[in-house]
Motif scaffolding. Structure first.
Motif, PDB file in Angstrom:
ATOM      1  N   VAL A 172      23.109  90.801  67.249  1.00 37.59           N
ATOM      2  CA  VAL A 172      22.260  89.633  67.439  1.00 37.59           C
ATOM      3  C   VAL A 172      23.025  88.395  66.991  1.00 37.59           C
ATOM      4  CG1 VAL A 172      21.088  89.866  65.203  1.00 37.59           C
ATOM      5  CG2 VAL A 172      19.956  88.682  67.057  1.00 37.59           C
ATOM      6  N   LYS A 173      22.956  87.353  67.807  1.00 33.81           N
ATOM      7  CA  LYS A 173      23.540  86.062  67.454  1.00 33.81           C
ATOM      8  C   LYS A 173      22.377  85.119  67.181  1.00 33.81           C
ATOM      9  CE  LYS A 173      27.687  86.482  70.290  1.00 33.81           C
ATOM     10  NZ  LYS A 173      28.423  85.917  71.431  1.00 33.81           N
ATOM     11  N   MET A 233      15.512  87.156  65.558  1.00 35.79           N
ATOM     12  CA  MET A 233      15.955  86.181  66.548  1.00 35.79           C
ATOM     13  C   MET A 233      14.809  85.253  66.956  1.00 35.79           C
ATOM     14  SD  MET A 233      17.906  86.736  70.189  1.00 35.79           S
ATOM     15  CE  MET A 233      16.492  87.466  70.994  1.00 35.79           C
ATOM     16  N   THR A 252      18.984  78.459  70.999  1.00 33.18           N
ATOM     17  CA  THR A 252      19.049  79.740  71.699  1.00 33.18           C
ATOM     18  C   THR A 252      19.692  80.819  70.835  1.00 33.18           C
ATOM     19  OG1 THR A 252      19.303  78.538  73.764  1.00 33.18           O
ATOM     20  CG2 THR A 252      19.914  80.858  73.797  1.00 33.18           C
ATOM     21  N   GLY A 253      19.159  82.034  70.917  1.00 29.66           N
ATOM     22  CA  GLY A 253      19.743  83.206  70.277  1.00 29.66           C
ATOM     23  C   GLY A 253      20.096  84.228  71.338  1.00 29.66           C
ATOM     24  N   GLU A 254      20.766  85.285  70.934  1.00 28.54           N
ATOM     25  CA  GLU A 254      21.178  86.315  71.893  1.00 28.54           C
ATOM     26  C   GLU A 254      21.118  87.686  71.237  1.00 28.54           C
ATOM     27  OE1 GLU A 254      25.372  87.461  73.972  1.00 28.54           O
ATOM     28  OE2 GLU A 254      24.749  85.361  74.125  1.00 28.54           O
ATOM     29  N   LEU A 255      20.548  88.654  71.945  1.00 31.13           N
ATOM     30  CA  LEU A 255      20.444  90.024  71.471  1.00 31.13           C
ATOM     31  C   LEU A 255      21.125  90.936  72.492  1.00 31.13           C
ATOM     32  CD1 LEU A 255      19.217  92.189  69.540  1.00 31.13           C
ATOM     33  CD2 LEU A 255      17.211  92.161  71.006  1.00 31.13           C
ATOM     34  N   THR A 256      22.043  91.759  72.008  1.00 36.98           N
ATOM     35  CA  THR A 256      22.763  92.684  72.887  1.00 36.98           C
ATOM     36  C   THR A 256      22.567  94.104  72.384  1.00 36.98           C
ATOM     37  OG1 THR A 256      24.448  90.998  73.276  1.00 36.98           O
ATOM     38  CG2 THR A 256      25.019  93.254  73.861  1.00 36.98           C
ATOM     39  N   CYS A 285      15.023  81.255  66.395  1.00 40.05           N
ATOM     40  CA  CYS A 285      14.965  80.381  67.573  1.00 40.05           C
ATOM     41  C   CYS A 285      13.793  79.408  67.503  1.00 40.05           C
ATOM     42  CB  CYS A 285      14.872  81.216  68.854  1.00 40.05           C
ATOM     43  SG  CYS A 285      16.386  82.106  69.239  1.00 40.05           S
TER      44      CYS A 285
END
Length: 142
Positions: A76-77, A39, A49-53, A43
Motif C-alpha cells: 500500500v502506498k 488507505m 491519492t493512495g494505491e493498493l496492490t 486519502c
C-alpha cells in the motif's frame, strides 16, 4: 505462438473473493482489509491519492499433478500529509536558528525560542502546612 484458451466456462469459475477465503495460510484477506482501511483513512484525511496492490504468484510444481505453489504480497502506498515549512537563518558558524543573527535585539522582547522555553518551564506550587494554608502567606501575616 497460439494464445492459450481457458476451457473453464464462465459459469463454472469461482469468484475471486472465494480465493481469499482459501488463503488461510498467508492471511492475505486480513492484510488487504487492513491496508485498504489505512488507505481510505489517509486519502480522506489528506485529500490525496493512495494505491493498493495485491500481488499473487502461482508456480506449478510436480508436473501434471495439478499442485501449485502460491506466493502473495500486499503493498500500500499511503499519501503523506503536507509538512509545513519553517523559515530559519544560517549563522556564521553554519548552524540554523529561528532568529536572524544579523538583526539587533530590543530589550524586553523575547524570541519565539525564549517564549517557548518559558512555556515549558515547570512552576512549583506554593508550600503549604498540614492544614493546607499557604506558608508564604501565613509568614507574611505574622
Amino acid at each position: 505462438m497460439n494464445a492459450l484458451k481457458n476451457p473453464t466456462k464462465k459459469v463454472d469459475r469461482k469468484p475471486f473473493t472465494e480465493f481469499f477465503k482459501l488463503l488461510e495460510f498467508g492471511n492475505l484477506e486480513a492484510e488487504a482489509t487492513d491496508a485498504l482501511n489505512d488507505m481510505v483513512h489517509a486519502c480522506t484525511e489528506t485529500g490525496k491519492t493512495g494505491e493498493l496492490t495485491i500481488k499473487i504468484k502461482l508456480k506449478p510444481i510436480g508436473g501434471k499433478a495439478g499442485q501449485v505453489e502460491l506466493d502473495s504480497d500486499v503493498k500500500v502506498k499511503l499519501p503523506q500529509p503536507v509538512r509545513s515549512k519553517t523559515l530559519m537563518f544560517a549563522t556564521p558558524d553554519n548552524n540554523l536558528q529561528r532568529e536572524n543573527p544579523r538583526q539587533q535585539t530590543l530589550d524586553g522582547l523575547k524570541t519565539p525560542a525564549q517564549e517557548a522555553e518559558e512555556q515549558h518551564t515547570l512552576r512549583t506550587a506554593p508550600k503549604t502546612d498540614e492544614k493546607g494554608t499557604d506558608k508564604t502567606l501565613r509568614s507574611a501575616i505574622h
